[in-house]
Write a protein that holds these residues in place. Structure first.
Motif, mmCIF file in Angstrom:
data_model
loop_
_atom_site.group_PDB
_atom_site.id
_atom_site.type_symbol
_atom_site.label_atom_id
_atom_site.label_comp_id
_atom_site.label_asym_id
_atom_site.label_seq_id
_atom_site.Cartn_x
_atom_site.Cartn_y
_atom_site.Cartn_z
ATOM 1 N N PRO A 1 39.274 44.996 43.361
ATOM 2 C CA PRO A 1 40.705 45.253 43.486
ATOM 3 C C PRO A 1 41.420 44.247 44.382
ATOM 4 C CG PRO A 1 39.419 46.929 44.638
ATOM 5 C CD PRO A 1 38.466 46.144 43.815
ATOM 6 N N ARG A 2 40.737 43.697 45.369
ATOM 7 C CA ARG A 2 41.385 42.726 46.255
ATOM 8 C C ARG A 2 41.764 41.458 45.493
ATOM 9 N NH1 ARG A 2 36.675 42.411 50.551
ATOM 10 N NH2 ARG A 2 35.599 42.352 48.526
ATOM 11 N N VAL A 3 40.903 41.038 44.601
ATOM 12 C CA VAL A 3 41.198 39.836 43.808
ATOM 13 C C VAL A 3 42.376 40.098 42.873
ATOM 14 C CG1 VAL A 3 40.315 38.287 42.030
ATOM 15 C CG2 VAL A 3 38.864 38.922 43.973
ATOM 16 N N GLU A 4 42.380 41.243 42.196
ATOM 17 C CA GLU A 4 43.483 41.555 41.290
ATOM 18 C C GLU A 4 44.798 41.666 42.057
ATOM 19 O OE1 GLU A 4 45.525 42.780 37.654
ATOM 20 O OE2 GLU A 4 43.963 41.372 38.297
ATOM 21 N N ALA A 5 44.778 42.256 43.244
ATOM 22 C CA ALA A 5 45.996 42.338 44.060
ATOM 23 C C ALA A 5 46.488 40.946 44.437
ATOM 24 C CB ALA A 5 45.740 43.172 45.313
ATOM 25 N N ALA A 6 45.576 40.057 44.786
ATOM 26 C CA ALA A 6 45.963 38.694 45.154
ATOM 27 C C ALA A 6 46.560 37.948 43.962
ATOM 28 C CB ALA A 6 44.754 37.948 45.707
ATOM 29 N N VAL A 7 45.991 38.162 42.775
ATOM 30 C CA VAL A 7 46.525 37.526 41.563
ATOM 31 C C VAL A 7 47.954 37.994 41.304
ATOM 32 C CG1 VAL A 7 46.294 37.446 39.050
ATOM 33 C CG2 VAL A 7 44.278 37.131 40.498
#
Length: 406
Positions: free
Chosen positions: A278-284
Motif C-alpha cells: 500500500p505504501r508504494v501505491e500511495a506514493a504513485v
C-alpha cells in the motif's frame, strides 16, 4: 456539558455534531481518547468502532462514556449509522448494553430514522429511500451487508435485552402518552417508528427524562437543547483540494461520475497493487496528484461500479484504507493539499488518524449529515475536512462543496 455523544465512526461524529451545532450548542468533535474540552455545550467522541472486534468497540465506548460523564455530560447519546450498519455479532447491541450498564440506566430508544436522507422506520422495519433495507444497496456493503430490515431481527443476535417495538400511532399519540408507553415497556431497547421530523420531535420530547439516547443524527437535531454561544467561523486554510473515496455506496458512485463529468481529474486505486504494498501505491497516487495543474480537482476512488467491490475481502478494504489515508497524510503534510473531501466512514477514520488530528471544529452544513470541519494535523498544518458517509450528500457534492470555504 448538556450532552456527550459517542459515535461509532468519524463521519457519524461530524453528522451528529452538525445536528447539535444547529441546535445552538457549542460543539466539538474529539478523536478517540484525546482530551475533552471544558468549554463545550456538546462533545462528540469519534471512534473507529463500527467494524472493530466487539470487545474493542465496547471498551472504547465505555472509556468515552466515562470521560464524558466525568466532564459533566448530563446525558449520553450513542450514535450509529441511519442504515444500522452492523453484523450478527454487533456492535450496536453490545455497545448499548455496556453504556447503559455503566450509567445504571435500564432502557433507551433505538431511533436510526433520518427522514431528510430517506431513512425511515415503520412497523419496526427500516426503509432506505422507500425501499426495505434488505433490498437497498446496503445489502452489498463489503463489511456490513444488511440482509434484514426489521430492527428487532438485527438486534436480537447482538443482545439479551428485551426488544420492544413502539408503533407509529403510539409515537403520534402525544408526548404524554408516548412517555407513558416508553416507561411502561420492559427494561431494554425501545425500537421507535419514525417517518417524519415531527415524529422525531415527539420522540425527543417524550424521552427528555432518559439518561441515554441512541440513534442516527436526526434525533439529535430534534432535541430541545439549551442555546449556547453561536459558533464562530472556521479558520482559513490553503487552497489545495482533494477528494478520496473508499465508499462503495450508490450515492458515492453517482457523485464520482458527476465530478468526472464536470472535469475532475480521476484515478482509481489499483487494489492488487495496494494489496502488494500500500505504501508504494500511495506514493504513485501522490506523484500523480502533484503532476496535475494547480486548478485541477484530483479525485481518487476505489469503487466506480459495483463489480469493483471485493465482497468479504477485509484485506482489500484495509489496503484501500491504508492507501487513501497515506495519500492524504503525505499531501497535507507536504503542503500540497489543504481541503479534503473523504467519502466513507472507515476511510474517514483512517484519514483522520493518519493526519494525527485530535479535534475537529464543526463548520457549515453542506447537506443533511454532511459538513465542513477544520482540524490541526500532527504536522501543525490546518486542514479542512468533509467526512462524508458514503450514502449522504447531493450528486454534485464533490464539485459544489468548495464554495462554502471561499
Amino acid at each position: 456539558m448538556y450532552i456527550g455523544a459517542i459515535a461509532d465512526d468519524f463521519t457519524g461524529a461530524t453528522d451528529v455534531a452538525t445536528a447539535l451545532r444547529d441546535r445552538g450548542l457549542r460543539t466539538t468533535v474529539v478523536i478517540g481518547d484525546h482530551d475533552i474540552p471544558s468549554d463545550a455545550d456538546a462533545v462528540v467522541v469519534a471512534l473507529k468502532s463500527r467494524t472493530a472486534p466487539v470487545d474493542e468497540a465496547v471498551a472504547a465506548s465505555v472509556r468515552a462514556a466515562d470521560r464524558l460523564t466525568a466532564a459533566g455530560a448530563e446525558r449520553l447519546y450513542v450514535k450509529y449509522c441511519s442504515t444500522f450498519d452492523s453484523t450478527d455479532e454487533g456492535n450496536i447491541g453490545p455497545v448499548l448494553d455496556a453504556v447503559l450498564e455503566r450509567v445504571a440506566a435500564d432502557r433507551t430508544v433505538v431511533v436510526p430514522s433520518f427522514p431528510g436522507n430517506g431513512r425511515t422506520v415503520r412497523d419496526g422495519r427500516l426503509f432506505v429511500g422507500g425501499t426495505l433495507l434488505e433490498d437497498s444497496s446496503m445489502r452489498h456493503h463489503p463489511l456490513t451487508p444488511m440482509t434484514k430490515s426489521r430492527l428487532r431481527d438485527i438486534l436480537a443476535p447482538q443482545t439479551r435485552a428485551a426488544l420492544t417495538e413502539i408503533d407509529l400511532p403510539t409515537v403520534r399519540s402525544g408526548p404524554v402518552a408516548l412517555r407513558s408507553a416508553i416507561d411502561a415497556a420492559p427494561a431494554g431497547y425501545l425500537i421507535m417508528d419514525a417517518v417524519t421530523d415531527d415524529d422525531l420531535a415527539a420522540i425527543a420530547a417524550a424521552t427528555a427524562h432518559l439518561r441515554v439516547l441512541s440513534g442516527g443524527a436526526a434525533l439529535a437535531a430534534a432535541l430541545d437543547a439549551p442555546a449556547g454561544t453561536s459558533p464562530g467561523a472556521l479558520p482559513d486554510v490553503g487552497a489545495g483540494r482533494l477528494v478520496v473515496c473508499g465508499s462503495a455506496s450508490a450515492a458515492t458512485r453517482a457523485q464520482i461520475r458527476d465530478a468526472i463529468d464536470r472535469g475532475a481529474a480521476a484515478r482509481q486505486v489499483d487494489v492488487d497493487a495496494a494489496l502488494a504494498d500500500p505504501r508504494v501505491e500511495a506514493a504513485v497516487l501522490a506523484d500523480w496528484v502533484r503532476r496535475l495543474p494547480d486548478d485541477a480537482l484530483p479525485l481518487v476512488y476505489s469503487v466506480g461500479v459495483l463489480t469493483d467491490v471485493r465482497v468479504g475481502s477485509a484485506d482489500a478494504s484495509a489496503a484501500v484504507e491504508h492507501v487513501l489515508s497515506a495519500l492524504v497524510a503525505d499531501l497535507v503534510g507536504a503542503g500540497d493539499v489543504h481541503r479534503v473531501i473523504v467519502a466513507g466512514g472507515e476511510t474517514s477514520g483512517a484519514v483522520v488518524q493518519a493526519l494525527g488530528v485530535t479535534a475537529l471544529h464543526i463548520g457549515p452544513q453542506l447537506a443533511p449529515g454532511v459538513c465542513w470541519s477544520v482540524g490541526t494535523a500532527a504536522s501543525g498544518v490546518s486542514v479542512a475536512l468533509v467526512l462524508k458517509s458514503g450514502n449522504f450528500g447531493a450528486v454534485d457534492l464533490f464539485s459544489a462543496a468548495w464554495k462554502e470555504l471561499a
